[in-house]
Design a protein around this motif. Structure first.
Motif, mmCIF file in Angstrom:
data_model
loop_
_atom_site.group_PDB
_atom_site.id
_atom_site.type_symbol
_atom_site.label_atom_id
_atom_site.label_comp_id
_atom_site.label_asym_id
_atom_site.label_seq_id
_atom_site.Cartn_x
_atom_site.Cartn_y
_atom_site.Cartn_z
ATOM 1 N N LEU A 182 0.827 -1.218 0.000
ATOM 2 C CA LEU A 182 0.000 0.000 0.000
ATOM 3 C C LEU A 182 0.859 1.264 0.000
ATOM 4 C CD1 LEU A 182 -2.792 -1.107 2.495
ATOM 5 C CD2 LEU A 182 -3.093 -0.561 0.072
ATOM 6 N N SER A 183 2.050 1.182 0.574
ATOM 7 C CA SER A 183 2.913 2.370 0.614
ATOM 8 C C SER A 183 3.461 2.744 -0.754
ATOM 9 C CB SER A 183 4.068 2.141 1.595
ATOM 10 O OG SER A 183 4.950 1.147 1.113
ATOM 11 N N THR A 184 3.331 1.847 -1.740
ATOM 12 C CA THR A 184 3.796 2.195 -3.093
ATOM 13 C C THR A 184 2.837 3.157 -3.790
ATOM 14 O OG1 THR A 184 2.671 0.316 -4.163
ATOM 15 C CG2 THR A 184 4.892 -0.074 -3.304
ATOM 16 N N THR A 185 1.621 3.303 -3.265
ATOM 17 C CA THR A 185 0.608 4.103 -3.959
ATOM 18 C C THR A 185 0.985 5.578 -4.054
ATOM 19 O OG1 THR A 185 -0.624 4.370 -1.884
ATOM 20 C CG2 THR A 185 -1.239 2.521 -3.303
ATOM 21 N N GLY A 186 1.633 6.105 -3.007
ATOM 22 C CA GLY A 186 2.028 7.509 -3.053
ATOM 23 C C GLY A 186 2.978 7.807 -4.195
ATOM 24 N N PHE A 187 3.900 6.887 -4.461
ATOM 25 C CA PHE A 187 4.837 7.070 -5.570
ATOM 26 C C PHE A 187 4.093 7.086 -6.901
ATOM 27 C CE2 PHE A 187 7.457 5.265 -2.192
ATOM 28 C CZ PHE A 187 8.544 6.108 -2.215
ATOM 29 N N CYS A 188 3.057 6.250 -7.015
ATOM 30 C CA CYS A 188 2.302 6.181 -8.267
ATOM 31 C C CYS A 188 1.549 7.470 -8.535
ATOM 32 C CB CYS A 188 1.331 5.004 -8.234
ATOM 33 S SG CYS A 188 0.350 4.861 -9.748
ATOM 34 N N TYR A 189 0.812 7.970 -7.547
ATOM 35 C CA TYR A 189 0.036 9.191 -7.738
ATOM 36 C C TYR A 189 0.936 10.376 -8.093
ATOM 37 C CZ TYR A 189 -4.319 7.148 -5.933
ATOM 38 O OH TYR A 189 -5.447 6.398 -5.759
ATOM 39 N N LEU A 220 -6.446 -0.555 -5.632
ATOM 40 C CA LEU A 220 -5.603 -1.156 -4.602
ATOM 41 C C LEU A 220 -5.938 -0.580 -3.226
ATOM 42 C CD1 LEU A 220 -3.063 -2.906 -3.858
ATOM 43 C CD2 LEU A 220 -1.704 -0.851 -4.273
ATOM 44 N N LEU A 221 -6.106 0.730 -3.158
ATOM 45 C CA LEU A 221 -6.405 1.381 -1.887
ATOM 46 C C LEU A 221 -7.793 1.009 -1.361
ATOM 47 C CD1 LEU A 221 -4.934 4.951 -2.473
ATOM 48 C CD2 LEU A 221 -4.119 3.234 -0.847
ATOM 49 N N LEU A 222 -8.697 0.701 -2.265
ATOM 50 C CA LEU A 222 -10.058 0.346 -1.853
ATOM 51 C C LEU A 222 -10.158 -1.111 -1.390
ATOM 52 C CD1 LEU A 222 -12.167 2.115 -4.646
ATOM 53 C CD2 LEU A 222 -11.959 2.800 -2.238
ATOM 54 N N LEU A 223 -9.419 -2.009 -2.031
ATOM 55 C CA LEU A 223 -9.604 -3.438 -1.783
ATOM 56 C C LEU A 223 -8.609 -4.047 -0.804
ATOM 57 C CD1 LEU A 223 -10.456 -4.790 -5.363
ATOM 58 C CD2 LEU A 223 -12.020 -4.164 -3.519
ATOM 59 N N LEU A 224 -7.351 -3.659 -0.890
ATOM 60 C CA LEU A 224 -6.338 -4.363 -0.111
ATOM 61 C C LEU A 224 -6.395 -4.093 1.394
ATOM 62 C CD1 LEU A 224 -4.113 -6.440 -0.568
ATOM 63 C CD2 LEU A 224 -2.468 -4.558 -0.675
ATOM 64 N N PRO A 225 -6.736 -2.875 1.863
ATOM 65 C CA PRO A 225 -6.767 -2.670 3.319
ATOM 66 C C PRO A 225 -7.716 -3.610 4.055
ATOM 67 C CG PRO A 225 -6.765 -0.562 2.196
ATOM 68 C CD PRO A 225 -6.944 -1.609 1.132
ATOM 69 N N GLY A 226 -8.768 -4.068 3.405
ATOM 70 C CA GLY A 226 -9.694 -4.994 4.033
ATOM 71 C C GLY A 226 -9.248 -6.439 4.002
#
Length: 321
Positions: free
Chosen positions: A91-98, A193-199
């Protein structure tokens, strides 16, 4: 045979679409968009018409920035995964993507494009290091090989998706006005990814190492289904603990590996396979096939089409694996 549950598929697809796909997309993005980005820089004054030497140098830096970022991400993220867990590391990779999507879609200059490529490389490199680990640790032994190939399949699908969207003859987003919109695709995948993986639950192996057997068993029940017999869950926990006891607590440096002749064969095979991939010229195909075909006399629009066909073959040969 252990069935593949909805929860397991959710975790595998969320992590591979949201992370592995990004690696492939960023790899394939530069091949067909080179002309559009050059026109954009000319329009904004960052480039001058006819200065091929300067453009080629800066474009090479932008393309290779992805590999530099990937190297950094591959080094940093495994340690993060051991500290905070596989799920949160992904999940921490998402900031780099945005951040990278914005910098690449609307670069203020060459520095922004190169920095954007380095940032997306960091996230993609981290994903390539952690996603296969996460998938292998949550998958049942019987389906571990099959589910493990989803990571590589998503990479190849990402490559062909980026190239297809930027192909002018397909009339999607491949022109000077619309190419910026291509970056909405990785943004959408990251949002998924942010919507599905945290759950989803974290890796049972990580939980066993850091939070105990009871917490690891709870995660396993989530992946395997509530109806799974208790003895099967604890049998998996026992197998994980045995594997960790046998090899998980031992680390070996270069000196230890070099002095143990039993490891020379596997190491040489791994190095040989990776060297053969690089020496085959696959990176040149993935990044520069459109330009190579254009230099060989193929019109630009058709060179883009042929690039998509080459990448489509990459997908097709991955599926049987």
């Amino acid at each position: 045979m252990t069935k593949v549950t909805f929860q397991l598929l959710r975790a595998v697809l969320a992590s591979t679409i949201g992370a592995s796909f990004q690696f492939g997309f960023s790899t394939g993005f530069v091949n067909n968009t080179e002309t559009f980005i050059r026109h954009y820089f000319i329009a904004t004054g960052a480039e001058t018409t006819g200065d091929d030497r300067h453009f080629n140098v800066m474009w090479s830096l932008a393309v290779s920035g992805f590999a530099i970022g990937g190297f950094l991400g591959t080094l940093a993220f495994p340690a993060l995964a051991s500290r905070v867990g596989r799920k949160w590391a992904i999940l921490s990779t998402t900031g780099f993507c945005y951040a990278s999507c914005y910098m690449i879609a609307f670069p203020a200059g060459w520095w922004a494009l190169i920095l954007g490529r380095v940032l997306v490389g960091i996230g993609a490199g981290g994903a390539c290091a952690i996603v296969p680990m996460y998938v292998s640790e949550i998958a049942p032994l019987e389906t571990r090989g099959t589910l493990g190939t989803v990571h590589q399949l998503m990479i190849t699908i990402g490559i062909v998706t980026a190239q297809a969207l930027s192909t002018s003859k397909l009339h999607l987003l491949g022109d000077d006005r619309l190419w910026h919109g291509i970056l909405l695709v990785p943004c959408a995948c990251t949002t998924l990814l942010l919507l599905l993986l945290p759950g989803c639950e974290d890796s049972p192996v990580y939980l066993l190492q850091n939070k105990g057997a009871a917490r690891a068993a709870k995660a396993l029940w989530w992946f395997r289904g509530k109806s799974t017999a208790e003895d099967k869950i604890w049998a998996e926990i026992f197998a994980m603990r045995l594997e960790l006891t046998n090899c998980g607590s031992e680390t070996a440096g270069f000196r230890e590996i070099a002095s143990d002749r039993r490891l020379w064969g596997p190491v040489l095979v791994g190095v040989g396979v990776n060297l053969s991939m690089q020496l085959s010229g696959i990176d040149a195909v993935l990044y520069y096939s459109t330009r190579v075909l254009e230099d060989a006399g193929v019109p630009l629009e058709w060179a883009q089409v042929y690039t998509v066909l080459i990448s489509s073959m990459n997908v097709l040969v991955t599926i049987p694996a």
